[in-house]
Motif scaffolding. Structure first.
Motif, mmCIF file in Angstrom:
data_model
loop_
_atom_site.group_PDB
_atom_site.id
_atom_site.type_symbol
_atom_site.label_atom_id
_atom_site.label_comp_id
_atom_site.label_asym_id
_atom_site.label_seq_id
_atom_site.Cartn_x
_atom_site.Cartn_y
_atom_site.Cartn_z
ATOM 1 N N ALA A 111 0.820 -1.220 0.000
ATOM 2 C CA ALA A 111 0.000 0.000 0.000
ATOM 3 C C ALA A 111 0.851 1.267 0.000
ATOM 4 O O ALA A 111 0.503 2.255 -0.648
ATOM 5 N N ASP A 112 1.968 1.234 0.707
ATOM 6 C CA ASP A 112 2.788 2.443 0.817
ATOM 7 C C ASP A 112 4.237 2.206 0.411
ATOM 8 O O ASP A 112 5.130 2.955 0.803
ATOM 9 N N TYR A 152 5.547 1.825 -7.919
ATOM 10 C CA TYR A 152 4.405 1.840 -7.015
ATOM 11 C C TYR A 152 3.191 1.238 -7.707
ATOM 12 O O TYR A 152 2.989 1.408 -8.913
ATOM 13 N N GLY A 153 2.383 0.549 -6.922
ATOM 14 C CA GLY A 153 1.167 -0.033 -7.447
ATOM 15 C C GLY A 153 0.066 1.005 -7.582
ATOM 16 O O GLY A 153 0.170 2.136 -7.080
ATOM 17 N N GLU A 154 -1.016 0.611 -8.231
ATOM 18 C CA GLU A 154 -2.100 1.550 -8.484
ATOM 19 C C GLU A 154 -2.788 1.975 -7.188
ATOM 20 O O GLU A 154 -3.192 3.136 -7.041
ATOM 21 N N ALA A 155 -2.899 1.054 -6.246
ATOM 22 C CA ALA A 155 -3.536 1.406 -4.969
ATOM 23 C C ALA A 155 -2.710 2.446 -4.222
ATOM 24 O O ALA A 155 -3.250 3.409 -3.643
ATOM 25 N N SER A 156 -1.386 2.261 -4.255
ATOM 26 C CA SER A 156 -0.510 3.224 -3.594
ATOM 27 C C SER A 156 -0.588 4.589 -4.268
ATOM 28 O O SER A 156 -0.639 5.628 -3.587
ATOM 29 N N LEU A 157 -0.617 4.614 -5.585
ATOM 30 C CA LEU A 157 -0.712 5.876 -6.313
ATOM 31 C C LEU A 157 -2.058 6.550 -6.066
ATOM 32 O O LEU A 157 -2.135 7.783 -5.971
ATOM 33 N N LEU A 224 -9.046 7.341 -11.213
ATOM 34 C CA LEU A 224 -8.283 6.500 -10.294
ATOM 35 C C LEU A 224 -9.199 5.554 -9.529
ATOM 36 O O LEU A 224 -8.853 4.388 -9.302
ATOM 37 N N GLU A 225 -10.366 6.053 -9.132
ATOM 38 C CA GLU A 225 -11.308 5.201 -8.408
ATOM 39 C C GLU A 225 -11.845 4.076 -9.287
ATOM 40 O O GLU A 225 -12.260 3.038 -8.790
ATOM 41 N N LEU A 256 6.119 6.281 -14.552
ATOM 42 C CA LEU A 256 7.041 5.154 -14.400
ATOM 43 C C LEU A 256 6.272 3.840 -14.311
ATOM 44 O O LEU A 256 6.633 2.842 -14.948
ATOM 45 N N THR A 257 5.199 3.847 -13.523
ATOM 46 C CA THR A 257 4.383 2.639 -13.393
ATOM 47 C C THR A 257 3.728 2.269 -14.722
ATOM 48 O O THR A 257 3.734 1.096 -15.132
#
Length: 282
Positions: A111-112, A152-157, A224-225, A256-257
């Protein structure tokens, strides 16, 4: 008289005997010549027949040998083709496994925190490419930062953007030409007083009104949601001034992701296509 007649008879008998002998000799010569001719003819006939049979056997043997050689050659080619196909299938499977491992590493983000560094998984992909220049080029296209640090993953972003969203709204009116303290106060005040509408989907074609920073932030939150990081990054990229500076680092990480995911997606599609091609090969 009698003696003379006897002598005459003896002479005639002797001449007759000589004649008979001569006739028999001639007949013997004729018969011998005829026998020799017949024998020579028979021998020639037998010799011709022998040569014909020998040639037929030789031709049949040559034909059988050629046929056997052709079958052996076909078996050898089939074996070689099978070996080549097996080797190609093995390399394709190895490539698929290494790409799957890379895809799995891309999903290890917390997550972070970013994912594990992709360098080891990317190197495994390169090692399994062999002489496949296209796959090697794709593996080389992975961003250096994703190899050394991860992404970073999508949830973290999404969580990070949500934390920046309110800050970006407070400075939405600040740009290069309006950056006084008073302008900061007005922007902050408007962000407080302006009621934030419910998130809505961005239009297919942005108009001038849609480039309003408050709307851009709202559209980005909606994307994003709903799992559309790429469109959210495109919308955030339209921000200007202080709001852009606030989200600049987030936008860099999102790019980058996205870039890393795109390369991995292409590698996965290519590995699947190569694997499918080897399974369908004869």
């Amino acid at each position: 008289m009698e003696a003379e007649m006897r002598t005459q008879l003896r002479r005639q008998a002797a001449a007759h005997v000589d004649h008979l002998r001569e006739v028999l000799k001639v007949q013997e010569q004729e018969l011998r010549a005829q026998a020799e001719q017949e024998l020579s003819s028979k021998l020639l006939e037998q010799e011709t027949r022998y040569h014909q049979l020998t040639q037929e056997h030789l031709d049949n043997f040559t034909l059988d040998m050629n046929s056997a050689y052709a079958r052996l050659k076909g078996v050898e080619e089939a074996i070689d083709s099978h070996v080549v196909a097996e080797e190609e299938a093995r390399r394709a499977h190895q490539l698929w496994l290494s790409v799957e491992a890379l895809s799995f590493t891309l999903r290890t983000a917390e997550a972070d925190a970013p994912t594990a560094p992709l360098e080891a998984a990317a190197q495994a992909v390169k090692d399994s490419c062999g002489h496949d220049d296209f796959a090697s080029a794709l593996a080389d296209a992975l961003p250096e930062e994703s190899l050394q640090r991860g992404v970073y993953g999508e949830a973290s972003l999404r969580a990070r953007f949500n934390s920046l969203h309110s800050v970006a709204r407070r400075v939405a009116l600040i740009d290069e030409s309006h950056n006084s303290l008073y302008q900061y106060f007005l922007s902050y005040l408007q962000a407080i007083l302006l009621f934030e509408e419910k998130q809505e989907a961005p239009p297919a074609q942005l108009s001038g009104e849609d480039l309003d920073p408050f709307k851009l932030l709202s559209y980005a939150s909606y994307c994003l949601e709903h799992g559309d990081l790429e469109l959210a990054a495109k919308l955030v990229n339209q921000l200007r001034g202080e709001a852009r500076r606030v989200v600049e680092d987030w936008l860099t990480e999102a790019r980058l992701t996205l870039e890393t995911r795109q390369v991995v997606s292409l590698l996965s599609a290519y590995a699947n296509a190569v694997g499918l091609g080897t399974t369908q090969a004869p």
